[in-house]
Design an enzyme around this catalytic site. Structure first.
Site, short mmCIF file in Angstrom:
data_model
loop_
_atom_site.label_atom_id
_atom_site.label_comp_id
_atom_site.label_asym_id
_atom_site.label_seq_id
_atom_site.Cartn_x
_atom_site.Cartn_y
_atom_site.Cartn_z
N MET A 1 21.70 -39.51 -20.42
CA MET A 1 21.01 -40.51 -21.23
C MET A 1 21.94 -41.41 -22.03
O MET A 1 21.50 -42.21 -22.84
CB MET A 1 20.02 -39.83 -22.19
CG MET A 1 18.96 -39.03 -21.49
SD MET A 1 18.07 -40.00 -20.25
CE MET A 1 17.26 -38.70 -19.36
N CYS A 2 23.25 -41.28 -21.81
CA CYS A 2 24.21 -42.14 -22.51
C CYS A 2 24.27 -43.52 -21.87
O CYS A 2 24.29 -43.64 -20.65
CB CYS A 2 25.60 -41.52 -22.49
SG CYS A 2 25.81 -40.18 -23.64
N HIS A 3 24.32 -44.53 -22.72
CA HIS A 3 24.49 -45.90 -22.24
C HIS A 3 25.97 -46.14 -21.92
O HIS A 3 26.84 -45.65 -22.63
CB HIS A 3 24.07 -46.90 -23.33
CG HIS A 3 22.62 -46.87 -23.64
ND1 HIS A 3 22.07 -45.93 -24.49
CD2 HIS A 3 21.60 -47.65 -23.23
CE1 HIS A 3 20.77 -46.15 -24.59
NE2 HIS A 3 20.45 -47.18 -23.83
N MET B 1 29.28 -39.43 -28.45
CA MET B 1 29.40 -38.68 -27.20
C MET B 1 30.71 -39.00 -26.49
O MET B 1 31.31 -38.13 -25.86
CB MET B 1 28.20 -38.96 -26.29
CG MET B 1 26.88 -38.44 -26.85
SD MET B 1 26.93 -36.71 -27.40
CE MET B 1 27.38 -35.88 -25.89
N GLU B 2 31.17 -40.24 -26.60
CA GLU B 2 32.44 -40.62 -25.98
C GLU B 2 33.60 -39.88 -26.64
O GLU B 2 34.51 -39.41 -25.96
CB GLU B 2 32.63 -42.14 -26.06
CG GLU B 2 31.75 -42.92 -25.10
CD GLU B 2 30.27 -42.97 -25.46
OE1 GLU B 2 29.46 -43.39 -24.62
OE2 GLU B 2 29.89 -42.58 -26.61
N ASP C 1 44.08 -26.66 -17.93
CA ASP C 1 44.38 -26.74 -16.50
C ASP C 1 45.88 -26.74 -16.24
O ASP C 1 46.35 -26.05 -15.34
CB ASP C 1 43.74 -28.00 -15.91
CG ASP C 1 44.07 -28.14 -14.43
OD1 ASP C 1 43.77 -27.19 -13.66
OD2 ASP C 1 44.63 -29.18 -14.05
#
Length: 159
Positions: free
Chosen positions: A77-79, A114-115, A129
């Site tokens: 749902m992120c733009h 969110m970014e 990793d």
């Protein structure tokens, strides 16, 4: 939220991307953080640039930047946002803890929390990793939003 209207659901109760077309663009920023816990020997190898896969922090920095730019591809749902800045930094909290911080900025109609969270998580995962061959016991912990500025909901600073 101040009311009971759930903005991510349509009239049928199904998820949808929120319409932000009526919102005004403004300067917005967000900073997120995470901590990697590892053996002291692992952090020494990172610091000395002796990890076999290369410069761990340089690669993790690029991974965090790339992840911020791809957040809308990962979180449904992120733009997609026009990011104006992404900065990833690292600091040693102790001989066994490495802090990662991501700051993301935009001038747009929706925020960049969110970014920032995606960037810091991808950077931490990249450290894992690149170091897992010598320390599979590493832990990524305390992923959190540290602060955000701008937008309708105002500023937030974790205390």
């Amino acid at each position: 939220m101040t009311d009971s209207h759930l903005t991510h659901f349509n009239a049928e109760g199904r998820a949808h991307m929120v319409d932000v077309s009526e919102k005004s663009a403004s300067d917005r920023s967000a900073t997120a953080a995470a901590t990697l816990r590892m053996r002291a020997e692992t952090l020494t190898l990172i610091r000395q640039g002796k990890m076999k896969k290369g410069d761990v922090l340089a690669v993790a920095q690029v991974a965090g930047i790339m992840a911020a730019k791809k957040t809308s591809d990962l979180i449904p749902m992120c733009h997609p946002l026009p990011l104006t800045k992404v900065d990833i930094s690292f600091s040693e909290r102790s001989e066994t803890e490495l802090d990662v911080e991501a700051t993301v900025k935009t001038t747009y109609v929706t925020g960049v929390e969110m970014e920032a969270l995606t960037a810091v998580t991808a950077a931490a995962l990249t450290v894992y990793d690149m170091c897992k061959a010598v320390d599979k016991g590493m832990v990524i912990a305390d992923v959190k939003l540290v602060e955000k500025t701008g937008g309708k909901s105002g500023d937030f600073r974790r205390t």
